[in-house]
Scaffold this active site. Sequence first.
Site, short mmCIF file in Angstrom:
data_model
loop_
_atom_site.label_atom_id
_atom_site.label_comp_id
_atom_site.label_asym_id
_atom_site.label_seq_id
_atom_site.Cartn_x
_atom_site.Cartn_y
_atom_site.Cartn_z
N ASP A 20 29.09 -0.18 26.19
CA ASP A 20 28.51 -1.21 27.09
C ASP A 20 27.14 -0.95 27.38
O ASP A 20 26.42 -1.70 28.53
CB ASP A 20 29.29 -1.52 28.48
N LYS A 23 24.79 -3.64 23.21
CA LYS A 23 24.64 -3.48 21.64
C LYS A 23 24.74 -4.98 20.94
O LYS A 23 23.82 -5.14 20.15
CB LYS A 23 25.61 -2.39 20.92
N GLY A 47 34.01 -4.59 22.86
CA GLY A 47 33.55 -6.05 23.55
C GLY A 47 32.17 -6.22 23.51
O GLY A 47 31.43 -5.94 24.43
N HIS A 48 31.86 -7.18 22.53
CA HIS A 48 30.36 -7.11 22.23
C HIS A 48 30.13 -8.43 22.49
O HIS A 48 30.53 -9.56 21.96
CB HIS A 48 29.99 -6.93 20.67
N GLN A 226 31.48 1.18 21.09
CA GLN A 226 31.78 2.25 22.31
C GLN A 226 30.44 2.94 22.35
O GLN A 226 29.29 2.44 22.03
CB GLN A 226 32.67 3.29 21.73
P1 IMP Z 1 40.38 3.35 23.66
O1 IMP Z 1 39.28 3.66 22.74
O2 IMP Z 1 41.10 2.16 24.02
O3 IMP Z 1 41.64 4.44 23.03
O4 IMP Z 1 39.96 3.92 25.00
C1 IMP Z 1 39.28 5.23 25.19
C2 IMP Z 1 38.25 5.34 26.07
O5 IMP Z 1 37.01 4.57 25.62
C3 IMP Z 1 38.31 4.64 27.38
O6 IMP Z 1 37.67 5.44 28.64
C4 IMP Z 1 37.73 3.24 27.46
O7 IMP Z 1 37.49 2.52 28.40
C5 IMP Z 1 36.75 3.52 26.52
N1 IMP Z 1 36.19 2.44 25.60
C6 IMP Z 1 36.87 1.97 24.49
N2 IMP Z 1 36.38 0.99 24.01
C7 IMP Z 1 35.23 0.91 24.91
C8 IMP Z 1 33.87 0.00 24.91
O8 IMP Z 1 33.63 -0.98 23.86
N3 IMP Z 1 33.09 0.20 25.92
C9 IMP Z 1 33.21 1.11 26.96
N4 IMP Z 1 34.14 1.82 26.97
C10 IMP Z 1 35.27 1.88 25.99
#
Ligand code: IMP
Length: 426
Positions: A20, A23, A47-48, A226
């Site tokens: 977040d 990007k 979530g871009h 991420q």
């Molecule tokens: P998962 O990727 O859904 O398995 O989540 C694992 C961890 O990564 C959690 O803490 C999520 O909140 C975090 N996470 C996954 N995708 C994003 C993103 O796009 N932005 C911020 N955090 C993310």
Amino acid sequence: MDGKVSGDHKVVIVGLQWGDEGKGKIIDILAPGFDLVVRYQGGPNAGHTVHRGDRKIIFHQLPSGVLHPEVQNLIASGCVVDPRRLFEELEALKGIGIDTRDRVWVSKFAHVILPHHIAIDGMREDGKAKPLGTTRRGVGMCYEDKFARIGIRIGDLIAEDTDRLRYLISHKNFLLIELYGGEPLDDRRILKEYMEFGRRLRPLAVSDPYFLKGFQNRRILFESAQGTLLDISFGTYPYVTSSHPIVGGIGASIGMIPNRLLKIGIVKAYTTRVGLGPFPTEIEGELGEILRKKGNEYGSTTGRPRRIGWLDIPALRFAAIINGIDAIILTKLDVLSGLKEIKIGTGYQTDSGPTEEFDPTRDDLVPEYRSLPGWEGEIAGVKGFDQLPREAQEYVAMVEDLIGVRIVGISVGPEPDQMIWRERLI
Ligand code: IMP
């Protein structure tokens, strides 16, 4: 001085925090200078966000270059794909007049997220005394099956490999019933639906090496999702995602390592984290709430309020080293306007004494701060670095100096033109 790149360059955009960082906006700005945008890891957990006037478009599965009609887009082998969400996003773009035909491609080697992965992701989170706070999109479960060698690839759907899909569905249904005490999912309906997805995916599917060979002497922008501190190896394990959102993730996703690759790190002017896990510089209480509201820090995938903190310099240095970062773009500086004091985490106190090394295996790092004066007035319309309030310039200079990497661009609002460029990227 602007953000344009020239020649046949390859550039990668990575987040240096917990995701977040903004990007999406930067990739959207830079994309027109490239022939191809490659999303190389993660899935619909991302979530871009891209702003166009009143419209806010959030890409979960698609690369963020997709709004530009002349740019090609690849979802590479290191990604996991939820076909339902992919087609929903493509349809939504069609609905606003954006034609993605012959511009969006998906690797045959990317793994497919099944409804079971999503169901188990949620059940596991609900059943844990200490959940991870995942996005519940089934991303981690899908990667688990990939590495257990029982997963289903886009290529398997296209080849109509019903035996492997049947096996995976029955295996997952067994887990759903026996381990999680849930209901099995309708195997016949899912089989039929996924075979239909396979037919729809056929015209989009490519083999990464042959596809990328065609872009050898052209400009490619690699997009990660991420952030570095969520990396499966180098992040704050187990509170991480299941892929490699670092520069090194490119190699695992497309095979080769591009020759001349400019590595740009995106850093938000403060820190956020969505989901659980260590966060040394977290701000508790009212100030955190003020910044959350001002920065609209709510998960773009899940809507969850993001945790807020000051910049953590040792963590940023750690991320800069892992990725070999050449330049930084600082985002959301405008959100800090109006604060009396701004803090920067410069090191930690630990039981064994002070340290300036970030250690993602520890959850007992107590930060030490340096304090800087804030600035009055909004900066969202500022176009040149020299026009920023002196205190804002000093903050940027201090962050640059402490990380040891030049800050080439500063974002001061959500719109594409709300940027201050200090240097040409290439
Ligand atoms: P998962 O990727 O859904 O398995 O989540 C694992 C961890 O990564 C959690 O803490 C999520 O909140 C975090 N996470 C996954 N995708 C994003 C993103 O796009 N932005 C911020 N955090 C993310």
